[in-house]
Design a protein around this motif. Structure first.
Motif, PDB file in Angstrom:
ATOM      1  N   CYS A  45      -7.048   1.681   2.293  1.00 40.99           N
ATOM      2  CA  CYS A  45      -5.993   1.090   1.743  1.00 40.99           C
ATOM      3  C   CYS A  45      -5.330   0.348   2.778  1.00 40.99           C
ATOM      4  O   CYS A  45      -4.811  -0.914   2.434  1.00 40.99           O
ATOM      5  CB  CYS A  45      -5.241   1.790   0.986  1.00 40.99           C
ATOM      6  SG  CYS A  45      -5.885   2.633  -0.643  1.00 40.99           S
TER       7      CYS A  45
ATOM      8  N   GLU B 233       0.015  -0.779  -3.259  1.00 44.04           N
ATOM      9  CA  GLU B 233       0.370   0.150  -4.299  1.00 44.04           C
ATOM     10  C   GLU B 233      -0.795   1.039  -4.528  1.00 44.04           C
ATOM     11  O   GLU B 233      -0.509   2.138  -5.185  1.00 44.04           O
ATOM     12  CB  GLU B 233       0.331  -0.812  -5.764  1.00 44.04           C
ATOM     13  CG  GLU B 233       1.581  -1.879  -5.854  1.00 44.04           C
ATOM     14  CD  GLU B 233       2.981  -0.942  -5.480  1.00 44.04           C
ATOM     15  OE1 GLU B 233       2.896   0.163  -5.909  1.00 44.04           O
ATOM     16  OE2 GLU B 233       3.580  -1.454  -4.968  1.00 44.04           O
ATOM     17  N   THR B 234      -2.105   0.775  -4.441  1.00 41.26           N
ATOM     18  CA  THR B 234      -3.002   1.741  -4.445  1.00 41.26           C
ATOM     19  C   THR B 234      -2.973   2.866  -3.431  1.00 41.26           C
ATOM     20  O   THR B 234      -3.075   4.088  -4.040  1.00 41.26           O
ATOM     21  CB  THR B 234      -4.865   1.218  -4.326  1.00 41.26           C
ATOM     22  OG1 THR B 234      -4.649   0.272  -5.139  1.00 41.26           O
ATOM     23  CG2 THR B 234      -5.677   1.956  -4.700  1.00 41.26           C
TER      24      THR B 234
ATOM     25  N   SER C  83       2.281  -4.730   5.573  1.00 40.16           N
ATOM     26  CA  SER C  83       2.567  -5.687   4.325  1.00 40.16           C
ATOM     27  C   SER C  83       4.094  -6.260   4.189  1.00 40.16           C
ATOM     28  O   SER C  83       4.440  -6.533   3.113  1.00 40.16           O
ATOM     29  CB  SER C  83       2.270  -4.988   2.704  1.00 40.16           C
ATOM     30  OG  SER C  83       0.917  -4.314   2.967  1.00 40.16           O
TER      31      SER C  83
ATOM     32  N   LEU D   6      -3.824  -2.705   0.399  1.00 43.12           N
ATOM     33  CA  LEU D   6      -3.591  -2.117  -1.034  1.00 43.12           C
ATOM     34  C   LEU D   6      -2.602  -1.365  -0.997  1.00 43.12           C
ATOM     35  O   LEU D   6      -2.770  -0.094  -1.069  1.00 43.12           O
ATOM     36  CB  LEU D   6      -4.992  -1.423  -1.523  1.00 43.12           C
ATOM     37  CG  LEU D   6      -6.191  -2.217  -1.427  1.00 43.12           C
ATOM     38  CD1 LEU D   6      -7.343  -1.684  -1.868  1.00 43.12           C
ATOM     39  CD2 LEU D   6      -6.102  -3.647  -2.477  1.00 43.12           C
TER      40      LEU D   6
ATOM     41  N   ALA E 266      -7.221  -2.804   3.836  1.00 46.74           N
ATOM     42  CA  ALA E 266      -7.461  -3.758   2.711  1.00 46.74           C
ATOM     43  C   ALA E 266      -6.236  -4.256   2.267  1.00 46.74           C
ATOM     44  O   ALA E 266      -5.989  -5.031   1.444  1.00 46.74           O
ATOM     45  CB  ALA E 266      -8.272  -2.992   1.833  1.00 46.74           C
TER      46      ALA E 266
ATOM     47  N   SER F 228     -12.914  -0.393   1.474  1.00 48.24           N
ATOM     48  CA  SER F 228     -12.002   0.227   0.733  1.00 48.24           C
ATOM     49  C   SER F 228     -12.976   0.235  -0.921  1.00 48.24           C
ATOM     50  O   SER F 228     -12.602   1.460  -1.419  1.00 48.24           O
ATOM     51  CB  SER F 228     -10.896  -0.482   0.472  1.00 48.24           C
ATOM     52  OG  SER F 228     -10.881  -1.953  -0.115  1.00 48.24           O
ATOM     53  N   ASP F 229     -13.481  -0.847  -1.321  1.00 50.14           N
ATOM     54  CA  ASP F 229     -13.961  -0.517  -2.511  1.00 50.14           C
ATOM     55  C   ASP F 229     -15.058   0.738  -2.354  1.00 50.14           C
ATOM     56  O   ASP F 229     -15.063   1.627  -3.566  1.00 50.14           O
ATOM     57  CB  ASP F 229     -14.849  -1.628  -2.914  1.00 50.14           C
ATOM     58  CG  ASP F 229     -13.738  -2.904  -3.408  1.00 50.14           C
ATOM     59  OD1 ASP F 229     -12.669  -2.580  -3.517  1.00 50.14           O
ATOM     60  OD2 ASP F 229     -14.306  -4.129  -3.413  1.00 50.14           O
TER      61      ASP F 229
END
Length: 338
Positions: free
Chosen positions: A235, A242-243, A274, A240, A238, A206-207
Motif C-alpha cells: 500500500c 485509505e486502503t 502522501s 493507497l 502504491a 499491490s493488486d
C-alpha cells in the motif's frame, strides 16, 4: 548421572541427548550464551571419555554450536570429524543459513555436491541452501540448485517446494515463484502464502498482494503480522492511504493481531509519502511503543520530499544525532532557502 558415586559412565547416546537439550534451550529460550557454556562442558567431557569418535556425537556438536551461534566452533568440529554423513553436512549448512552466513552456506552446498564420496544432498539440505540463495538474491546459484533438485526427484517434497517459492520471490522472479506455488501438491501453509505475498509486495504489485490475501483467507489460512507487513508495504509503494489504514485497523479488530513497530513505521511512511505529515507525526507520537530511528527517518524523509521544515525539525529532534539525519535536515532547509 556423572556426579553420583558408582554411577555408570555416559556413552555416545547420552552425549547426543544432552547436546540436543542444549540446542533446544538455545532455540526455544534464546539463551545462547548459557547453552553454549553447557555445551562446551559436554564437549570437553565427550573428548575426555573418547566419545568424539562417534559420528552421532560429532553431528550433535555441530548442531549445538550452530544453534548457539558459534559457527567457528561448529566448523572446527566438522573439519575434525573422521567421517561425515548427510546429517553432518546438513547440520553445518543449516547453521550457516540460520546465522546469516549465506555465502558460506552456498559454498558448502557446492562442496557437498562436488565431493566424490560425499552423500547426495537430501531435501533437508536443499532447503537452507535455497534460503541462503534467496537472502543473497543469487538467482543463478539457486537455479542450479533447483535443477539438481529436479534431477534428484525432490521437487515434490513440501518443504523444498515451499522454499522454492520463497527463493524465487526474494530474487524478484515472481513468474517462477508463482509457478512453483501453483505446483504445490499439498495445500499451501501460512509460510508459503507469506513467501508469495511478500515477493509481490517487494515488487510493488499491490493488486496481486491484495488479491492473494483474499485467496488465502478463502482457504481458511489465518494471516499473521508478516502478511500484514507485506500488505502495508504494498500500500505504501502504491500510495493507497485509505486502503492501508483499513488493513491496519483490521489487524486488531478482525484478526486479533497487535501491530508491531514495523507496522507503525510502515504506516508513518505511508502517510508521510502522501503529504499527510500531521497525521504521520501524530501516529509516531501516540503509538503504544517508543518510536525507533526507522520511524523518525521515514517521517524526516517525507518532510524532505514535501519541504516541511516544522515537522521535519520536530522529527529530527526526536532522533538521536547522526550524520544521515543532519544531511536530511540540511536538505530540507536548503530547499526552503533557509
Amino acid at each position: 548421572m556423572v556426579s553420583k558415586p558408582g554411577s555408570c559412565e555416559p556413552n555416545h547416546l547420552t552425549f547426543v541427548a544432552a547436546l540436543k537439550a542444549c540446542s533446544n534451550l538455545a532455540t526455544r529460550n534464546s539463551d545462547k550464551m548459557g547453552s553454549l557454556e553447557k555445551g562446551v562442558v559436554l564437549h570437553a567431557r565427550a573428548a575426555a571419555t573418547r566419545n568424539l569418535r562417534h559420528i552421532y556425537v560429532g553431528n550433535s556438536l555441530v548442531d549445538m554450536y550452530s544453534k548457539c551461534g558459534s559457527m567457528v566452533d561448529a566448523r572446527k568440529v566438522f573439519d575434525r570429524m573422521e567421517e561425515h554423513d548427510v546429517v553432518s553436512w546438513t547440520s553445518l549448512l543449516l547453521g550457516y543459513a540460520e546465522n546469516s552466513d549465506n555465502r558460506l552456506a552456498v559454498e558448502l552446498f557446492g562442496c557437498m555436491k562436488a565431493r566424490v564420496h560425499c552423500p547426495s544432498p537430501n531435501a533437508r539440505a536443499c532447503v537452507p541452501a535455497l534460503v541462503a540463495c534467496g537472502n543473497l538474491a543469487d538467482l543463478e546459484a539457486g537455479k542450479i540448485i533447483h535443477a539438481g533438485i529436479c534431477r534428484s526427484g525432490l521437487e515434490d517434497d513440501e518443504f523444498v517446494a515451499a522454499s522454492l517459492v520463497g527463493f524465487y520471490g526474494k530474487c524478484g522472479d515472481m513468474t517462477d515463484a508463482h509457478l512453483n506455488f501453483d505446483g504445490l501438491l499439498e495445500k499451501p501453509d501460512l509460510a508459503t502464502w507469506s513467501s508469495l505475498i511478500t515477493g509481490y509486495s517487494r515488487q510493488g504489485s499491490s493488486d496481486r498482494v491484495l488479491d492473494l490475501f483474499g485467496q488465502m483467507k478463502d482457504t481458511g489460512v489465518k494471516a499473521d503480522g508478516v502478511i500484514f507487513l507485506a500488505i502495508l508495504t504494498a500500500c505504501t509503494h502504491a500510495g493507497l492511504v485509505e486502503t492501508g489504514k483499513s488493513y491496519f485497523r483490521a489487524m486488531v479488530a478482525e484478526f486479533g493481531i497487535t501491530p508491531g513497530i514495523q507496522h507503525y513505521c510502515c504506516m508513518v511512511d505511508l502517510l508521510g509519502r502522501s503529504n499527510r505529515l500531521e497525521e504521520a507525526w501524530s501516529l509516531a507520537k501516540t503509538m503504544p511503543m517508543e518510536a525507533d530511528a526507522a520511524v523518525w527517518r521515514a517521517l524526516l524523509s517525507a518532510c524532505q520530499k514535501w519541504r516541511n521544515a516544522t515537522i521535519g525539525r520536530a522529527a529530527f529532534e526526536s532522533l538521536a544525532e547522526s550524520k544521515s539525519e543532519y544531511v536530511l535536515m540540511a536538505n530540507i532547509y536548503a530547499m526552503q532557502e533557509m
